[in-house]
Design an enzyme around this catalytic site. Structure first.
Site, short mmCIF file in Angstrom:
data_model
loop_
_atom_site.label_atom_id
_atom_site.label_comp_id
_atom_site.label_asym_id
_atom_site.label_seq_id
_atom_site.Cartn_x
_atom_site.Cartn_y
_atom_site.Cartn_z
N ASP A 1 32.80 42.62 13.27
CA ASP A 1 32.18 44.03 12.95
C ASP A 1 31.86 43.96 11.74
OD1 ASP A 1 31.30 46.76 13.25
OD2 ASP A 1 32.90 47.35 14.65
N HIS B 1 28.75 41.93 12.10
CA HIS B 1 27.70 43.00 12.33
C HIS B 1 26.84 43.31 11.12
CE1 HIS B 1 29.43 45.05 16.26
NE2 HIS B 1 29.00 43.73 16.30
#
Ligand SMILES: *[C@@H]1O[C@H](CO)[C@@H](O)[C@H](O)[C@H]1NC(C)=O
Ligand SMILES: *[C@@H]1O[C@H](CO)[C@@H](O)[C@H](O)[C@H]1NC(C)=O
Ligand SMILES: *[C@@H]1O[C@H](CO)[C@@H](O)[C@H](O)[C@H]1NC(C)=O
Ligand SMILES: *[C@@H]1O[C@H](CO)[C@@H](O)[C@H](O)[C@H]1NC(C)=O
Ligand SMILES: *[C@@H]1O[C@H](CO)[C@@H](O)[C@H](O)[C@H]1NC(C)=O
Ligand SMILES: *[C@@H]1O[C@H](CO)[C@@H](O)[C@H](O)[C@H]1NC(C)=O
Ligand SMILES: *[C@@H]1O[C@H](CO)[C@@H](O)[C@H](O)[C@H]1NC(C)=O
Ligand SMILES: *[C@@H]1O[C@H](CO)[C@@H](O)[C@H](O)[C@H]1NC(C)=O
Ligand SMILES: *[C@@H]1O[C@H](CO)[C@@H](O)[C@H](O)[C@H]1NC(C)=O
Ligand SMILES: *[C@@H]1O[C@H](CO)[C@@H](O)[C@H](O)[C@H]1NC(C)=O
Ligand SMILES: *[C@@H]1O[C@H](CO)[C@@H](O)[C@H](O)[C@H]1NC(C)=O
Length: 443
Positions: A253, A276
Site C-alpha cells: 500500500d 501504491h
C-alpha cells in the site's frame, strides 16, 4: 534468569558510546547500541532538529521468554528511565497487552533485540487503542518530548501480521492494529529498525512535530494465499516538520502517505517496492472536516513495481462506500505547495496520478459533485524511468474536478516511457499549460 546486560555494564557502555559507534559487551557478547547521530540530509523540513541532551542512566529489560507478556515490565523500565535515561532492549520481547508510552520525556530506546506483538486477535480487537481517524487501532503508542528510538540496523519490530491477514480474508470488517503509532511526539528520531509484518499500516505519525525517521527497513510479505493488507510505510496525520529518509520499503500500500494536516514534510532517499506510491491523501474523506497538506518536498526517491510513483488522491464532493471499512467524500480543504523532484519510476502502473474522484467509481457523480478540496502549486521535476504495461501507452493521469479546484500544476523534465516506448498522459479539467512536454490525451 540471567540478565544479559547488567545495569552497571550498560551505563558504562553507554558512557563510552557517547562518541563511538555500536560496541559489543565483552562479558556477554551482546551488542549495546549507542544513539546514532541522525541528521536530515540533504534537506530539512525548514526547522533545525531540536537539541537532545545525552542520557545519563540505563534500564535494561529482561524478557520473560516463551511468548509471555513483557508489556508490564517494559512500562516500568520506561518510568524508571524517563527524564534522561536509555531503555536497553537487547532481548526478544513479546507485547501481549496494550502499552501506553505517551508520557515520555528525554528517553532513548536502544533496541538491538526484537519486539513481537502477540497475534491474539480477540484480545486486541477488544483492547487496542482506538482512533476515530480511519477507524485506526494501535498495539502501543509513543508520545511526549525528545525520544530517540534506534535499532542500529539490527533491532526488529514484528507485527505478526500473517494471522491478521488470514483472518481479514474471512472478515473484511476486522480492525487490525498499526505496528507503531507516534501520538503526540514532539522532537525525536526513529532509526535503524527492521519492521516486519504489520497487521495494518507500519507507522502512523500523528499529533507530532520535529520527528526524523531514518535508515529503516520495512518488509511485508505474506506466506499464505491471503494478501498483505494495507501495510502503508508511514502515514503522517496532524503533524508538522517531519523528515522520512534513507529507507527501504517493501509493501503493498502507500509507501508514504500524507493524511489530513501534514505540513512541512520532507521525504528523501527512499527505495519503495510494490506499493501504491508516495501519496498525498486520501483527503476530503470526512464531510464537515477541513484537511490541509502543505509544504511537502519529496526528493530523490525510487519507486518500483507500484500502482503509482507520485500520487495525489482526494475524495469527490459526494459520499460513497468504497470498501467495507473505507467510505467518505464531501470534506473540504486544500493541497498546496507539494514538490516531487528526482524521482525514478521503475515498472509502476502510473508515474504520476492526480485524482479528485477517489473512492467513487461513478465518474458522472464526480462530475456532478466536484471535490471540495483544491490542489495547487504542485511541481513534478526531473522524473525518469518506466511504467508497466498496464496502461501502455499511457504513463500518467492527472484528472481534476474542475479548473477552479486544480491550478498551478507544473511538470518539468519528465522522461518516463511505457513498454512500447510511448509516453501519453491523461490530463483534463485544469490548465495543462504548465506541463512541459506532455502529450495530453483524453481519458
Ligand atoms: C514474526 O513473528 C511471528 C510470530 O508471531 C514469527 O512466526 C515470524 O517468524 C516473525 N518474523 C520475523 C521476521 O522475525
Ligand atoms: C468481523 O470483525 C468484526 C470487527 O472485529 C467483528 O465485530 C465481527 O464479529 C467479525 N465477524 C465475524 C463473522 O467474525
Ligand atoms: C490526536 O489528538 C487528538 C486531540 O487531542 C486526539 O483526539 C487523537 O486521539 C490523537 N491521535 C490520533 C491518532 O488522532
Ligand atoms: C539519494 O538517496 C540515496 C539513498 O537512497 C543517497 O545515497 C544519495 O546520496 C541521495 N542523493 C542525493 C542527490 O541526495
Ligand atoms: C517487489 O514488489 C513486487 C510486486 O509486489 C514483488 O513481486 C517483489 O517480490 C518485490 N521485491 C522484493 C525484493 O521483495
Ligand atoms: C487542520 O487544520 C485546520 C487549521 O488549523 C483546522 O481548521 C482543521 O480542523 C484541521 N483538520 C484536521 C483534520 O485536524
Ligand atoms: C514550499 O515548500 C517548500 C518545501 O517543499 C518550502 O521550502 C517553501 O518555503 C514553501 N513555499 C512557501 C511559499 O511556503
Ligand atoms: C520488481 O519486481 C520484479 C518482478 O517481481 C523483481 O524482479 C524486482 O526485483 C522488483 N524490484 C525491486 C526493487 O524489488
Ligand atoms: C452514476 O450516477 C448517475 C447520477 O446519479 C446515475 O444516473 C448513473 O446510473 C450512475 N451509474 C452507475 C453505473 O451507477
Ligand atoms: C462541497 O461540495 C458540494 C458539491 O459540490 C457543495 O454542494 C458543498 O457546498 C461543498 N461544501 C463545502 C463546505 O465546500
Ligand atoms: C533532467 O533530469 C535528469 C534525471 O534526473 C537529469 O540528469 C538532467 O540533468 C535533468 N535535466 C535538466 C535540464 O534539468
Amino acid at each position: 534468569m540471567l540478565r544479559k546486560v547488567t545495569e552497571a555494564t550498560a551505563i558504562a557502555i553507554l558512557a563510552t558510546l557517547a562518541v563511538a559507534g555500536p560496541v559489543v559487551d565483552a562479558h556477554k557478547g551482546k551488542t549495546v547500541l549507542s544513539r546514532p547521530n541522525i541528521q536530515p540530509f540533504p534537506h530539512n523540513s525548514g526547522r533545525a532538529k531540536p537539541h537532545s541532551p545525552p542520557r545519563t542512566k540505563a534500564c535494561p529489560v529482561t524478557a520473560l521468554g516463551g511468548g509471555k507478556d513483557d508489556a508490564p515490565h517494559l512500562l516500568s523500565a520506561f518510568h524508571k528511565c524517563n527524564n534522561g535515561g536509555t531503555v536497553v532492549l537487547d532481548e526478544d520481547y513479546t507485547i501481549a497487552t496494550a502499552l501506553d508510552l505517551t508520557f515520555l520525556n528525554s528517553v532513548d530506546v536502544a533496541l538491538s533485540g526484537s519486539i513481537t506483538f502477540k497475534p491474539d486477535i480477540d484480545y486486541w480487537t477488544a483492547n487496542a487503542f482506538q482512533y476515530d481517524f480511519q477507524i485506526s487501532r494501535a498495539f502501543w503508542k509513543i508520545g511526549g518530548k525528545d525520544v530517540n528510538f534506534f535499532g542500529g540496523g539490527v533491532g526488529v519490530i514484528n507485527g505478526s501480521g500473517q494471522p491478521w491477514w488470514d483472518a481479514f480474508a474471512a472478515n473484511s470488517s476486522l480492525l487490525r492494529p498499526i505496528s507503531l503509532v507516534l501520538d503526540g511526539l514532539h522532537g525525536g528520531s526513529i532509526s535503524g529498525i527492521h519492521m516486519v509484518s504489520p497487521p495494518n499500516w507500519f507507522n502512523l505519525i500523528a499529533n507530532s512535530s520535529d520527528v526524523i525517521v531514518s535508515d529503516m527497513v520495512l518488509t511485508a510479505k505474506s506466506s499464505s494465499a491471503n494478501p498483505v493488507k494495507n501495510s502503508d510505510g508511514w502515514d503522517t496525520y496532524r503533524s508538522d516538520h517531519i523528515v522520512i529518509q534513507n529507507s527501504n520499503i517493501d509493501n503493498t500500500d502507500d509507501c508514504v502517505s500524507f493524511k489530513p494536516n501534514s505540513t512541512n514534510i520532507v521525504v528523501q532517499g527512499l527505495s519503495c517496492n510494490g506499493s501504491h506510491g508516495i501519496s498525498v491523501g486520501s483527503l476530503g474523506q470526512y464531510l464537515g472536516q477541513y484537511d490541509i497538506v502543505e509544504n511537502v518536498y519529496v526528493y530523490n526517491n525510487t519507486m518500483s513495481n507500484a500502482s503509482d510513483a507520485a500520487r495525489i488522491k482526494v475524495w469527490p464532493g459526494i459520499q460513497s462506500v468504497f470498501q467495507p471499512t473505507l467510505s467518505g467524500g464531501g470534506g473540504s480543504g486544500y493541497v498546496k505547495n507539494v514538490t516531487y523532484e528526482k524521482f525514478e519510476s521503475i515498472n509502476n502502473d502510473w508515474a504520476i496520478e492526480v485524482n479528485q474522484c477517489y473512492g467513487q467509481s461513478n465518474q458522472t457523480l464526480c462530475d456532478l459533485y466536484p471535490s471540495n478540496m483544491t490542489i495547487s502549486d504542485i511541481y513534478f521535476i526531473d522524473m525518469w524511468g518506466t511504467t508497466s504495461k498496464k496502461y501502455d501507452p499511457k504513463v500518467g493521469t492527472l484528472v481534476c474536478s474542475s479548473p477552479q479546484q486544480c491550478y498551478d500544476i507544473y511538470a518539468k523534465n519528465i522522461s518516463v516511457t511505457s513498454p512500447t516506448g510511448k509516453s501519453e498522459w491523461v490530463c483534463s479539467n485544469f490548465d495543462t499549460s504548465g506541463l512541459e512536454g506532455f502529450d495530453c490525451v483524453p481519458s
